[in-house]
Design a protein around this motif. Sequence first.
Motif, PDB file in Angstrom:
ATOM      1  N   ASP A  51       8.850   1.071   0.051  1.00  0.00           N
ATOM      2  CA  ASP A  51       9.435   2.207   0.778  1.00  0.00           C
ATOM      3  C   ASP A  51      10.950   2.163   0.613  1.00  0.00           C
ATOM      4  O   ASP A  51      11.695   2.163   1.587  1.00  0.00           O
ATOM      5  N   ARG A  53      14.757   2.702   0.210  1.00  0.00           N
ATOM      6  CA  ARG A  53      15.759   3.690   0.596  1.00  0.00           C
ATOM      7  C   ARG A  53      17.173   3.201   0.303  1.00  0.00           C
ATOM      8  O   ARG A  53      18.136   3.924   0.558  1.00  0.00           O
ATOM      9  N   GLU A  98      20.398   5.032  -0.907  1.00  0.00           N
ATOM     10  CA  GLU A  98      20.113   5.737  -2.153  1.00  0.00           C
ATOM     11  C   GLU A  98      19.616   7.146  -1.870  1.00  0.00           C
ATOM     12  O   GLU A  98      18.916   7.376  -0.871  1.00  0.00           O
ATOM     13  N   PRO A 100      17.609  10.847  -2.740  1.00  0.00           N
ATOM     14  CA  PRO A 100      16.444  11.346  -3.458  1.00  0.00           C
ATOM     15  C   PRO A 100      16.817  11.682  -4.900  1.00  0.00           C
ATOM     16  O   PRO A 100      17.919  12.169  -5.169  1.00  0.00           O
ATOM     17  N   ARG A 105      13.862   6.608  -6.603  1.00  0.00           N
ATOM     18  CA  ARG A 105      13.364   7.456  -5.536  1.00  0.00           C
ATOM     19  C   ARG A 105      12.932   8.830  -6.032  1.00  0.00           C
ATOM     20  O   ARG A 105      13.574   9.441  -6.897  1.00  0.00           O
ATOM     21  N   ASP A 117      17.610  13.540   4.085  1.00  0.00           N
ATOM     22  CA  ASP A 117      17.208  12.179   3.797  1.00  0.00           C
ATOM     23  C   ASP A 117      18.166  11.177   4.440  1.00  0.00           C
ATOM     24  O   ASP A 117      17.743  10.130   4.945  1.00  0.00           O
TER      25      ASP A 117
END
Length: 268
Positions: A51, A53, A98, A100, A105, A117
């Motif tokens: 997951d 991010r 980070e 999208p 990602r 996001d």
Amino acid sequence: MSIASAVLAGVIFLAGVAMFQDHLLYYPERASVEEMQVVSRGLAAWPTVSDFRGLLAEPDVPARATVIVFHGNAGHAGHRDYYAEALAPLGLRVLLAEYPAYGPRAGSLGETSLVADAERTISLARELYRGPLLIIGESLGAGVAAAVSARQRDAVAGVLLVTPWDKLENVARHHYPLLPVRSLLRDRYDSVTNLASFGRPVFVAVAERDRIIPAHFGQALEAALAPPKRLSIIAGADHNDWLLRVDDHWWRAAIDFLLAGEAGRSPG
């Protein structure tokens, strides 16, 4: 070429600019989590590899605050480990967020996608960590940071904006003076409006000789802000070499200013 042909060519050109503006504003680099960790010299995947991010650096002492960094428009978060090098020794937990469509990602480019996001990243950080939360944004990331900090005002203790603009429209007009940029731009990144009622400390750092986002745009942003605020003009710096012109004292002064209103809170 006839007048009609010239007009048609102009319309086609403007339509092309409008359609492909993402390619003018965003320069994502794709990479796996493992590749990003190598580039960043071993920073941890956050919150997990599956997951992903961003990348995380923990200080050697209990963190007195958490910093979320939103990077510029090129490359990926793994290229920004210099924030961890500068800030972890100050007792700060550093999260290199980070976007999208960057790094590993999924997702789409654009202001709506990036800011939404970023909100989720801040919400997750607040769930996981106690103590003050600071936001840093560099270049494009300053636009993201301004927008998300306004939306998450109650969660954010202060914001550091590096080489920011006041409004993306003004920078676009500077570089493309003959284009009707106001009509063409889909993404606005209006940091003046976003931070108009923020009411938290904002530290604005501009590069004196910035050729990409000239210094006067960042100065205009700082001038429009309500206190508490501080302006730092990094002498002799261009857009991409400002890091080489600041030292540990500069970083400490910036962080101390942002955390001044948070004295007395326990570390996370």
